[in-house]
Design an enzyme around this catalytic site. Structure first.
Site, PDB file in Angstrom:
ATOM      1  N   ASP A 122    -112.989  17.767 -13.285  1.00 50.21           N
ATOM      2  CA  ASP A 122    -111.783  17.430 -12.797  1.00 50.21           C
ATOM      3  C   ASP A 122    -110.708  17.401 -13.877  1.00 50.21           C
ATOM      4  O   ASP A 122    -110.662  16.509 -14.615  1.00 50.21           O
ATOM      5  CB  ASP A 122    -111.701  16.046 -11.942  1.00 50.21           C
ATOM      6  CG  ASP A 122    -110.319  15.527 -11.186  1.00 50.21           C
ATOM      7  OD1 ASP A 122    -109.515  16.681 -10.969  1.00 50.21           O
ATOM      8  OD2 ASP A 122    -109.807  14.505 -11.619  1.00 50.21           O
TER       9      ASP A 122
ATOM     10  N   GLU B 182    -112.189  22.129 -10.568  1.00 44.98           N
ATOM     11  CA  GLU B 182    -110.750  22.230  -9.768  1.00 44.98           C
ATOM     12  C   GLU B 182    -109.875  23.453 -10.296  1.00 44.98           C
ATOM     13  O   GLU B 182    -109.718  23.409 -11.186  1.00 44.98           O
ATOM     14  CB  GLU B 182    -110.445  20.995  -9.567  1.00 44.98           C
ATOM     15  CG  GLU B 182    -109.434  20.700  -8.562  1.00 44.98           C
ATOM     16  CD  GLU B 182    -109.062  19.323  -8.063  1.00 44.98           C
ATOM     17  OE1 GLU B 182    -109.253  18.702  -6.839  1.00 44.98           O
ATOM     18  OE2 GLU B 182    -108.422  18.868  -8.922  1.00 44.98           O
TER      19      GLU B 182
ATOM     20  N   ASP C 178    -111.292   9.527 -11.762  1.00 45.23           N
ATOM     21  CA  ASP C 178    -111.289  11.084 -12.232  1.00 45.23           C
ATOM     22  C   ASP C 178    -112.724  11.434 -12.384  1.00 45.23           C
ATOM     23  O   ASP C 178    -113.097  12.504 -12.103  1.00 45.23           O
ATOM     24  CB  ASP C 178    -110.489  10.983 -13.618  1.00 45.23           C
ATOM     25  CG  ASP C 178    -108.996  10.829 -13.464  1.00 45.23           C
ATOM     26  OD1 ASP C 178    -108.523  11.834 -12.962  1.00 45.23           O
ATOM     27  OD2 ASP C 178    -108.687   9.906 -14.112  1.00 45.23           O
TER      28      ASP C 178
END
EC number: 3.1.21.10
Length: 174
Positions: A8, A67, A139
């Site tokens: 992420d 992502e 996160d």
């Protein structure tokens, strides 16, 4: 059994999550955050790059999910996020990892069953699927969700990036 790294990305905090795909589900291996502090952007990107490489060298995953950048209201924030993604992708590419990219909606759909899930719903599903007893950092939770999405996508009938499937007469055609 395949080790999968989920990333992420962020210019201040980059989450990572490592899971083992057993073929019957995923097992938690590790997760955490790479914190870059408040230095110059090039210094923070170097920390992201080195941090991701260290995670790769420590856990030796064979594949990585990351992502995709979403369009933010603030163009400067989106650019910095894109640069942090680039640093993480280069770290994975240098270690010859198979790399796949997912939108936030794809990750939420794969983990929580709906693309409209909020962060808390995603975290609860990550905890349930990986049998975690403590909440991971947000996160790190997102990174674990990306790893789970990648595991699910890799094992589906329609591999990531190969287009769509059509059904005619009850038969699946790719």
């Amino acid at each position: 059994m395949t080790l999968i790294l989920g990333i992420d990305p962020g210019s201040r905090i980059t989450g990572y999550g490592v899971v083992r795909d057993t073929g019957r589900g995923c097992v938690y291996v590790a997760s955490g955050c790479i914190r870059t502090g408040s230095g110059e952007l090039h210094e923070r990107l170097q920390i992201v790059y080195r941090g991701v490489r260290e995670v790769i060298k420590t856990y030796e995953p064979v594949t990585m999910g990351i992502e995709k950048v979403f369009m933010a209201r603030n163009a400067d924030s989106a650019l910095k996020l894109g640069q942090a993604r680039g640093a993480a992708i280069v770290a994975g590419a240098e270690e010859a990892l198979e790399i796949a990219e997912y939108t936030a909606t794809q990750v939420k759909q794969a983990v929580a069953g709906t693309g409209g899930a909020n962060k808390e719903q995603v975290m609860m599903m990550v905890m349930h699927l990986l049998k975690l007893t403590q909440k991971p950092q947000i996160d790190a939770s997102d990174a674990l969700a990306i790893a789970l999405c990648h595991a699910h996508t890799r094992s589906s009938l329609i591999p990531h990036g190969l287009g769509t499937a059509r059904s005619r007469g009850g038969r699946l055609r790719l």
